[in-house]
Design a protein around this motif. Sequence first.
Motif, PDB file in Angstrom:
ATOM      1  N   LYS A  43      42.284 -80.519  17.806  1.00  0.00           N
ATOM      2  CA  LYS A  43      42.763 -81.349  18.906  1.00  0.00           C
ATOM      3  C   LYS A  43      43.668 -82.457  18.374  1.00  0.00           C
ATOM      4  CE  LYS A  43      39.183 -81.175  22.432  1.00  0.00           C
ATOM      5  NZ  LYS A  43      39.823 -80.374  23.426  1.00  0.00           N
ATOM      6  N   THR A  44      44.714 -82.805  19.154  1.00  0.00           N
ATOM      7  CA  THR A  44      45.528 -83.951  18.758  1.00  0.00           C
ATOM      8  C   THR A  44      44.720 -85.220  19.068  1.00  0.00           C
ATOM      9  OG1 THR A  44      46.557 -84.204  20.942  1.00  0.00           O
ATOM     10  CG2 THR A  44      47.665 -82.732  19.391  1.00  0.00           C
ATOM     11  N   GLU A  47      44.776 -85.769  22.678  1.00  0.00           N
ATOM     12  CA  GLU A  47      43.872 -84.863  23.398  1.00  0.00           C
ATOM     13  C   GLU A  47      42.428 -85.359  23.355  1.00  0.00           C
ATOM     14  OE1 GLU A  47      45.864 -80.387  23.206  1.00  0.00           O
ATOM     15  OE2 GLU A  47      44.868 -81.202  21.433  1.00  0.00           O
ATOM     16  N   MET A  50      42.194 -88.144  25.866  1.00  0.00           N
ATOM     17  CA  MET A  50      42.305 -87.588  27.215  1.00  0.00           C
ATOM     18  C   MET A  50      41.021 -86.838  27.585  1.00  0.00           C
ATOM     19  SD  MET A  50      44.984 -87.971  29.119  1.00  0.00           S
ATOM     20  CE  MET A  50      46.183 -89.258  28.875  1.00  0.00           C
ATOM     21  N   ASP A  51      40.430 -86.205  26.601  1.00  0.00           N
ATOM     22  CA  ASP A  51      39.166 -85.497  26.796  1.00  0.00           C
ATOM     23  C   ASP A  51      38.099 -86.455  27.320  1.00  0.00           C
ATOM     24  OD1 ASP A  51      38.712 -82.861  26.412  1.00  0.00           O
ATOM     25  OD2 ASP A  51      37.606 -83.095  24.534  1.00  0.00           O
ATOM     26  N   ALA A  93      52.292 -84.580  21.993  1.00  0.00           N
ATOM     27  CA  ALA A  93      52.761 -83.550  21.054  1.00  0.00           C
ATOM     28  C   ALA A  93      54.137 -83.005  21.458  1.00  0.00           C
ATOM     29  CB  ALA A  93      51.735 -82.417  21.001  1.00  0.00           C
ATOM     30  N   GLY A 113      53.717 -94.230  32.191  1.00  0.00           N
ATOM     31  CA  GLY A 113      52.719 -93.408  32.897  1.00  0.00           C
ATOM     32  C   GLY A 113      51.304 -93.868  32.577  1.00  0.00           C
ATOM     33  N   MET A 147      47.746 -87.588  38.055  1.00  0.00           N
ATOM     34  CA  MET A 147      47.425 -86.906  36.791  1.00  0.00           C
ATOM     35  C   MET A 147      48.201 -85.585  36.699  1.00  0.00           C
ATOM     36  SD  MET A 147      43.790 -85.213  35.708  1.00  0.00           S
ATOM     37  CE  MET A 147      43.895 -83.978  36.993  1.00  0.00           C
ATOM     38  N   HIS A 151      50.850 -84.672  33.821  1.00  0.00           N
ATOM     39  CA  HIS A 151      50.643 -83.541  32.899  1.00  0.00           C
ATOM     40  C   HIS A 151      51.821 -82.577  32.931  1.00  0.00           C
ATOM     41  CE1 HIS A 151      46.012 -84.162  32.469  1.00  0.00           C
ATOM     42  NE2 HIS A 151      46.742 -85.040  31.801  1.00  0.00           N
ATOM     43  N   PHE A 154      54.425 -84.471  30.771  1.00  0.00           N
ATOM     44  CA  PHE A 154      54.165 -84.911  29.391  1.00  0.00           C
ATOM     45  C   PHE A 154      53.394 -83.939  28.510  1.00  0.00           C
ATOM     46  CE2 PHE A 154      54.592 -88.857  31.949  1.00  0.00           C
ATOM     47  CZ  PHE A 154      55.765 -89.316  31.351  1.00  0.00           C
ATOM     48  N   LYS A 155      52.723 -82.961  29.128  1.00  0.00           N
ATOM     49  CA  LYS A 155      51.957 -82.029  28.288  1.00  0.00           C
ATOM     50  C   LYS A 155      52.856 -80.907  27.810  1.00  0.00           C
ATOM     51  CE  LYS A 155      47.539 -80.650  29.121  1.00  0.00           C
ATOM     52  NZ  LYS A 155      46.344 -80.316  29.941  1.00  0.00           N
TER      53      LYS A 155
HETATM   54  C1  HEM Z   1      42.903 -89.373  35.743  1.00  0.00           C
HETATM   55  C2  HEM Z   1      43.898 -89.217  34.894  1.00  0.00           C
HETATM   56  C3  HEM Z   1      43.910 -88.221  33.757  1.00  0.00           C
HETATM   57  C4  HEM Z   1      42.955 -87.360  33.336  1.00  0.00           C
HETATM   58  C5  HEM Z   1      41.557 -87.138  33.910  1.00  0.00           C
HETATM   59  C6  HEM Z   1      43.502 -86.627  32.199  1.00  0.00           C
HETATM   60  C7  HEM Z   1      42.833 -85.641  31.487  1.00  0.00           C
HETATM   61  C8  HEM Z   1      43.387 -84.899  30.466  1.00  0.00           C
HETATM   62  C9  HEM Z   1      42.734 -83.806  29.782  1.00  0.00           C
HETATM   63  C10 HEM Z   1      41.307 -83.312  30.098  1.00  0.00           C
HETATM   64  C11 HEM Z   1      43.591 -83.328  28.853  1.00  0.00           C
HETATM   65  C12 HEM Z   1      43.351 -82.156  27.902  1.00  0.00           C
HETATM   66  C13 HEM Z   1      42.694 -82.638  26.635  1.00  0.00           C
HETATM   67  C14 HEM Z   1      42.345 -81.478  25.690  1.00  0.00           C
HETATM   68  O1  HEM Z   1      43.166 -80.569  25.542  1.00  0.00           O
HETATM   69  O2  HEM Z   1      41.260 -81.521  25.141  1.00  0.00           O
HETATM   70  C15 HEM Z   1      44.802 -84.107  28.912  1.00  0.00           C
HETATM   71  C16 HEM Z   1      45.893 -83.934  28.107  1.00  0.00           C
HETATM   72  C17 HEM Z   1      47.048 -84.697  28.173  1.00  0.00           C
HETATM   73  N1  HEM Z   1      47.301 -85.722  29.065  1.00  0.00           N
HETATM   74 FE1  HEM Z   1      46.035 -86.410  30.486  1.00  0.00          FE
HETATM   75  N2  HEM Z   1      44.773 -87.083  31.961  1.00  0.00           N
HETATM   76  C18 HEM Z   1      45.057 -88.056  32.890  1.00  0.00           C
HETATM   77  C19 HEM Z   1      46.226 -88.770  33.008  1.00  0.00           C
HETATM   78  C20 HEM Z   1      47.313 -88.651  32.161  1.00  0.00           C
HETATM   79  C21 HEM Z   1      48.509 -89.464  32.249  1.00  0.00           C
HETATM   80  C22 HEM Z   1      48.739 -90.560  33.300  1.00  0.00           C
HETATM   81  C23 HEM Z   1      49.333 -89.044  31.234  1.00  0.00           C
HETATM   82  C24 HEM Z   1      50.698 -89.546  30.825  1.00  0.00           C
HETATM   83  C25 HEM Z   1      51.266 -90.641  31.254  1.00  0.00           C
HETATM   84  C26 HEM Z   1      48.672 -87.957  30.541  1.00  0.00           C
HETATM   85  C27 HEM Z   1      49.185 -87.270  29.460  1.00  0.00           C
HETATM   86  C28 HEM Z   1      48.546 -86.228  28.797  1.00  0.00           C
HETATM   87  C29 HEM Z   1      49.141 -85.504  27.683  1.00  0.00           C
HETATM   88  C30 HEM Z   1      50.507 -85.748  27.079  1.00  0.00           C
HETATM   89  C31 HEM Z   1      48.190 -84.541  27.287  1.00  0.00           C
HETATM   90  C32 HEM Z   1      48.347 -83.548  26.129  1.00  0.00           C
HETATM   91  C33 HEM Z   1      47.925 -84.189  24.821  1.00  0.00           C
HETATM   92  C34 HEM Z   1      48.981 -84.150  23.697  1.00  0.00           C
HETATM   93  O3  HEM Z   1      50.177 -83.999  23.981  1.00  0.00           O
HETATM   94  O4  HEM Z   1      48.594 -84.306  22.532  1.00  0.00           O
HETATM   95  N3  HEM Z   1      47.428 -87.754  31.131  1.00  0.00           N
HETATM   96  N4  HEM Z   1      44.659 -85.063  29.919  1.00  0.00           N
END
Ligand code: HEM
Length: 160
Positions: A43-44, A47, A50-51, A93, A113, A147, A151, A154-155
């Motif tokens: 995991k990054t 991540e 975010m988890d 990432a 964000g 969210m 995602h 940004f994902k």
């Molecule tokens: C209630 C709000 C949010 C929840 C519940 C949430 C939840 C999550 C979850 C469960 C993952 C996957 C983690 C994994 O793979 O183990 C994730 C990934 C990600 N989230 Fe969120 N997220 C939220 C809001 C946001 C916001 C507002 C942003 C950006 C401004 C964001 C950007 C990302 C990114 C970029 C990833 C991928 C991780 C990476 O690139 O290394 N998330 N999120």
Amino acid sequence: MMTMKTLARALALCLTLSLASAAVRAADSPPPPAPGGPVEEKKTELESRMDKVGKAFRKLRKQVADPAQNASSLELVAAMIDGAKDAATFTPAKAADLPEDQRAAFVGRFKDGIKDLQDRLAKLQAALQAGNNADAAAMVNDLVDSMKKAHKEFKKPKPE
Ligand code: HEM
């Protein structure tokens, strides 16, 4: 008295038994991973944060409307606030896959964000503290939409 012959027989028996039990143990142990099989990616840092946000949010969505659970809901929101604060210190990432000249703007939008998420969480916390569960439930619904939008932008897309 044990003769030499009996002693030798007893030793031979011990050796046979220990060899047999080693063979049983070897047969019990799992096979080594197949070469070329699927590789579990680590995991990054983002991540992992975010988890934490995601796990708390999943529980919160089920109970946010129930005033009897406000103390626990406030703990879940606190965990989300914590995770979001940490998340702000990392870079998605996906940034590495973008052309160099787009990266800084992308990271800037990501930080905005996360700031928006933090503002929403602060308002949600205040609504729960005031015992205003109807508003809190509506805020959680809006959070789901924001969210999803975040995602999408940004994902990194999952490899097929
Ligand atoms: C209630 C709000 C949010 C929840 C519940 C949430 C939840 C999550 C979850 C469960 C993952 C996957 C983690 C994994 O793979 O183990 C994730 C990934 C990600 N989230 Fe969120 N997220 C939220 C809001 C946001 C916001 C507002 C942003 C950006 C401004 C964001 C950007 C990302 C990114 C970029 C990833 C991928 C991780 C990476 O690139 O290394 N998330 N999120």
